[in-house]
Design an enzyme around this catalytic site. Structure first.
Site, mmCIF file in Angstrom:
data_model
loop_
_atom_site.group_PDB
_atom_site.id
_atom_site.type_symbol
_atom_site.label_atom_id
_atom_site.label_comp_id
_atom_site.label_asym_id
_atom_site.label_seq_id
_atom_site.Cartn_x
_atom_site.Cartn_y
_atom_site.Cartn_z
ATOM 1 N N HIS A 200 0.580 -1.377 -0.466
ATOM 2 C CA HIS A 200 0.156 -0.373 -0.148
ATOM 3 C C HIS A 200 0.810 1.376 0.157
ATOM 4 O O HIS A 200 2.256 1.407 0.383
ATOM 5 C CB HIS A 200 -0.762 -0.228 1.005
ATOM 6 C CG HIS A 200 -1.567 -0.801 0.996
ATOM 7 N ND1 HIS A 200 -2.775 -0.684 2.098
ATOM 8 C CD2 HIS A 200 -2.063 -1.541 0.258
ATOM 9 C CE1 HIS A 200 -4.245 -1.588 1.910
ATOM 10 N NE2 HIS A 200 -3.820 -2.144 0.895
ATOM 11 N N GLU A 202 1.268 4.212 1.982
ATOM 12 C CA GLU A 202 1.020 4.613 3.427
ATOM 13 C C GLU A 202 2.692 3.465 3.609
ATOM 14 O O GLU A 202 3.098 3.923 3.864
ATOM 15 C CB GLU A 202 -0.324 4.424 3.885
ATOM 16 C CG GLU A 202 -0.367 5.480 3.021
ATOM 17 C CD GLU A 202 -2.175 4.333 3.073
ATOM 18 O OE1 GLU A 202 -3.706 4.309 3.285
ATOM 19 O OE2 GLU A 202 -2.013 3.536 1.779
ATOM 20 N N CYS A 225 -6.518 2.667 4.993
ATOM 21 C CA CYS A 225 -7.350 1.226 5.159
ATOM 22 C C CYS A 225 -7.845 0.708 7.160
ATOM 23 O O CYS A 225 -6.317 1.312 7.620
ATOM 24 C CB CYS A 225 -7.284 -0.408 4.800
ATOM 25 S SG CYS A 225 -4.970 -0.658 5.062
ATOM 26 N N CYS A 235 -2.791 0.725 7.430
ATOM 27 C CA CYS A 235 -2.117 2.053 6.308
ATOM 28 C C CYS A 235 -3.162 2.510 8.089
ATOM 29 O O CYS A 235 -1.281 3.444 8.346
ATOM 30 C CB CYS A 235 -2.565 1.962 5.498
ATOM 31 S SG CYS A 235 -1.491 1.067 4.357
ATOM 32 N N ARG A 331 -10.473 -4.208 -12.601
ATOM 33 C CA ARG A 331 -11.546 -3.211 -12.570
ATOM 34 C C ARG A 331 -11.777 -2.068 -13.529
ATOM 35 O O ARG A 331 -13.046 -0.849 -13.209
ATOM 36 C CB ARG A 331 -10.920 -2.298 -11.230
ATOM 37 C CG ARG A 331 -10.713 -3.480 -9.846
ATOM 38 C CD ARG A 331 -11.986 -3.628 -9.430
ATOM 39 N NE ARG A 331 -12.139 -5.017 -8.351
ATOM 40 C CZ ARG A 331 -12.212 -5.857 -8.187
ATOM 41 N NH1 ARG A 331 -12.446 -6.492 -9.926
ATOM 42 N NH2 ARG A 331 -11.501 -6.886 -6.869
#
Length: 353
Positions: A200, A202, A225, A235, A331
């Site tokens: 991620h 972060e 998150c 995170c 996505r």
């Protein structure tokens, strides 16, 4: 007029006396205006950093790197800071100075004389010319209040959005996220979601900042998150443990699995995040993810760039095909704007214009 004394000057003096063979040999060839009559300084403080060598007349920084510096994210942040404050940066391997000092000196002189002016990225030599033109652009008709906190917050969030934008199409099934860590008005680390959704943003930025993250402000394009599907620290927990002083994020997390858990955890720890800064501007980063949450289908757009993959159905049942693609983790899919497939998707309300 006396020159302002940097708070790093004592450290610079210590570094000048340190035993570094490569630096000492290069300094013997640079000192006393031996290269093109230009004056170089050794262990020269610039803002929060100390350059190995600097030529103020040419606004050039020369760094000698050991193996631990190759690909070091902290060097990326450092080089960007120097660039944005009017300094070009040339990086050489320390071993090259010991094995072929003449080539290194010739390259430095070529930069100073303008014979090397474009960016160079290689294992042996890297050159990042100054981006001073960015700061000297004509003022906007309605400039941001750069001396006010709101203006700085907007600029740092825009940087986070740009970082995430560059990862569009590379992070599925997760949306791309950008994170910028700032302390005392200086970017100390930044990162975007890694390929395949890990790490991620972060997580990567905090790793790059290390202990420097304590007291910093984190600008994140998506709500940090609160839970990780793989069971590792979220995170929000990482930001708390790193001692970050403030968190500012653009978009709320649309995921029912993680939404608001991180915010509640940070609030319980006394860290009260601010939400919504540039949310409209950052919304496109999670558009495909939001569409999938609502429909179970990837978002289909009429373009071929910054997508997870081109949509190539194997049957005429486009809705069923899209659900299958969504189940595989896609996505955001793309199609050629004027293709027959685009026309069919458009007619069925499955194409986002």
């Amino acid at each position: 007029m006396s020159r302002r004394r940097s708070r790093l000057t004592p450290l610079a003096r210590i570094l000048r006396r340190s035993d570094n063979v490569a630096e000492a040999r290069l300094w013997l060839a640079l000192r006393d205006r031996q290269q093109g009559g230009l004056k170089f300084r050794r262990q020269f403080p610039i803002g929060p950093y100390i350059a190995d060598f600097a030529c103020p007349e040419r606004r050039l920084v020369v760094e000698l790197d050991g193996g631990q510096h190759i690909g070091n994210p902290r060097d990326v942040v450092r080089d960007r800071y120097l660039n944005e404050h009017g300094w070009s940066v040339a990086r050489f391997g320390a071993g090259d100075v010991l094995s072929d000092k003449g080539v290194v000196l010739d390259t430095i002189l070529a930069i100073c004389e303008g014979r090397i002016s474009e960016p160079v990225e290689s294992y042996e030599f890297r050159f990042y010319p100054t981006r001073l033109e960015m700061t000297e652009a004509p003022p906007h008709t309605a400039p941001l209040p750069l001396q006010e906190q709101e203006g700085r917050d907007v600029l740092f969030m825009r940087r986070a959005i740009d970082l995430a934008r560059a990862q569009l199409g590379r992070t599925w099934p997760n949306p791309p996220v950008g994170c910028v860590l700032v302390r005392d008005g200086v970017v100390i680390a930044e990162a975007a979601t890694g390929d395949g959704g890990r790490p991620h943003a972060e997580e990567a930025a905090l790793a790059a900042a290390g202990a420097g993250a304590r007291g910093a402000t984190a600008y994140v394009t998506l709500e940090p998150c609160g839970e990780r599907s793989n069971g590792t620290a979220s995170c929000s927990q990482r930001l708390i443990e790193a001692g970050v002083a403030q968190v500012i994020y653009a978009c709320a997390d649309p995921s029912p699995f993680a939404a608001h858990k991180g915010v509640r955890r940070m609030q319980a720890a006394g860290l009260h995040p601010d939400a919504g800064l540039l949310a409209d501007a950052a919304g496109f980063l999670i558009a495909g993810f939001v569409h999938w949450l609502k429909t179970g289908q990837p978002l289909v757009v009429a373009r071929a760039d910054h997508i997870d993959a081109p949509f190539t159905p194997s049957s005429d049942d486009l809705t069923t095909e899209l659900k299958a693609w969504g189940a595989r983790g896609y996505r955001l899919l793309g199609v050629a704007p004027d293709s027959e497939l685009a026309q069919r998707l458009r007619a069925q309300g499955l194409l986002s214009e």
